[in-house]
Design a protein around this motif. Sequence first.
Motif, PDB file in Angstrom:
ATOM      1  N   ASN A 102     -18.878  -9.148   1.290  1.00 59.92           N
ATOM      2  CA  ASN A 102     -17.595  -8.746   1.863  1.00 59.92           C
ATOM      3  C   ASN A 102     -16.854  -9.927   2.491  1.00 59.92           C
ATOM      4  N   PHE A 151     -19.930 -12.305  -7.443  1.00 56.55           N
ATOM      5  CA  PHE A 151     -20.629 -11.087  -7.019  1.00 56.55           C
ATOM      6  C   PHE A 151     -21.249 -11.261  -5.641  1.00 56.55           C
ATOM      7  N   GLY A 158     -14.016  -6.001  -1.224  1.00 52.45           N
ATOM      8  CA  GLY A 158     -15.402  -6.363  -0.976  1.00 52.45           C
ATOM      9  C   GLY A 158     -16.192  -5.158  -0.458  1.00 52.45           C
ATOM     10  N   LYS A 159     -17.511  -5.197  -0.624  1.00 53.40           N
ATOM     11  CA  LYS A 159     -18.367  -4.119  -0.134  1.00 53.40           C
ATOM     12  C   LYS A 159     -19.704  -4.714   0.254  1.00 53.40           C
ATOM     13  N   ARG A 160     -19.995  -4.742   1.539  1.00 50.03           N
ATOM     14  CA  ARG A 160     -21.238  -5.345   2.007  1.00 50.03           C
ATOM     15  C   ARG A 160     -22.399  -4.389   1.736  1.00 50.03           C
ATOM     16  N   LEU A 161     -23.447  -4.952   1.082  1.00 44.48           N
ATOM     17  CA  LEU A 161     -24.616  -4.119   0.764  1.00 44.48           C
ATOM     18  C   LEU A 161     -25.598  -4.136   1.930  1.00 44.48           C
ATOM     19  N   ILE A 167     -18.423 -10.924  -3.143  1.00 43.23           N
ATOM     20  CA  ILE A 167     -17.943  -9.534  -3.066  1.00 43.23           C
ATOM     21  C   ILE A 167     -18.903  -8.684  -2.267  1.00 43.23           C
ATOM     22  N   PHE A 168     -20.202  -8.819  -2.564  1.00 44.04           N
ATOM     23  CA  PHE A 168     -21.193  -7.972  -1.895  1.00 44.04           C
ATOM     24  C   PHE A 168     -21.483  -8.426  -0.468  1.00 44.04           C
TER      25      PHE A 168
END
Length: 366
Positions: free
Chosen positions: A280, A274, A363-366, A277-278
């Motif tokens: 990215n 996680f 992926g998705k950057r927070l 992924i976060f």
Amino acid sequence: MAEHAHTHTSTPSPVPDLNRNRLPTLFEVLSRRTLPPVDLFSFYIYMRDQQRSVDYLDFWLDVAQHMSLCRHYVRELRRSVLVGTPEPEKDSKRSSAILQGLGEMSHHAGPSMYATEKERDQDAQMSAFLREDRPGAHDSPQSSNGPRNRPSPGISSSRDITSDSNSPAHTVARQDIRASAEKILYTFLLPGAEREITLPGSITQDVTTAIEEFGRDDPEVFDVAKDYVFQAMERDAFPGFLRMKALGNLIPATLIMRLILGLVSMFGGFWAAFILIFLNETRQTRLWLILPFTIGVYSLASYQYSLDPILALLGFSEYTPFNFSRVREPYVRKLLAQRAIMVLAVTILIDAALCVLFILVPGKRL
């Protein structure tokens, strides 16, 4: 007598059945007709460390070695009768006739079940002879060599387990048999004994009365108690032993460690997945997730099936923590290999699913 002196040669050990296409019975294990990891030594370790009732097995082994001692004593007497030099106290016509009719008595000590009727009859005749042969109903020897030692935790080979094949090479005296019977009684059967085993009161009382009041020390005096203990081990301990040794190759202490390692690795894998992924991170970076997921899934699968598949395919089984022995029983080796392939397939499938999911997901950057 010197010219007729006999040098004792040990009876050969039973030959394991290498063509047995099934799991062994308890009788075969106790008779030393099996190979690791379902041999007598492994069963002793299991009774000591897992079942916590090794006193029952020790009692059975001591009764078996008492039978061996009696056979050795009677064999010596029989040979002295056959060469025409019976001991002065043993030269009655009835005793000589019984001795000559016994045969060599070369079969192995075991529970009250025999390969042939002849073996059963020989042991019955031997017990009858010993009942007549005892010096007196209340005689008790002052000293004796007693029975041989039972296996200890330091044993490295099942051949050290007591059997008829390592009967004492020295001459067995009549008082040795008496001392052997008394040692079994005082160690395992009397209330408050050093290693008292739980038996029905009637059995304990009958054995105690027969030995202390009637002076018996023949093997038949223990038959009922021995058979009761055999059936108890067969019912309560042996199924668990086969599950652990024939369907798995790890012991409980190691399984707990694998459970902890598996849970920690899976937690670390999910946490890292996680995070990556976060943040990215690239898929190349996320390939490192294969490491914690593989360790975690492999450890948890080993715990679930009580089996380390790689060790099983290499032919090893654990008997004490981190000590391994070769799997030599052919049917068990085949059984473990089949289960190992199944566990590996499950491990690879789950591990691949987790890795594909967390490595390929966008992926998705927070």
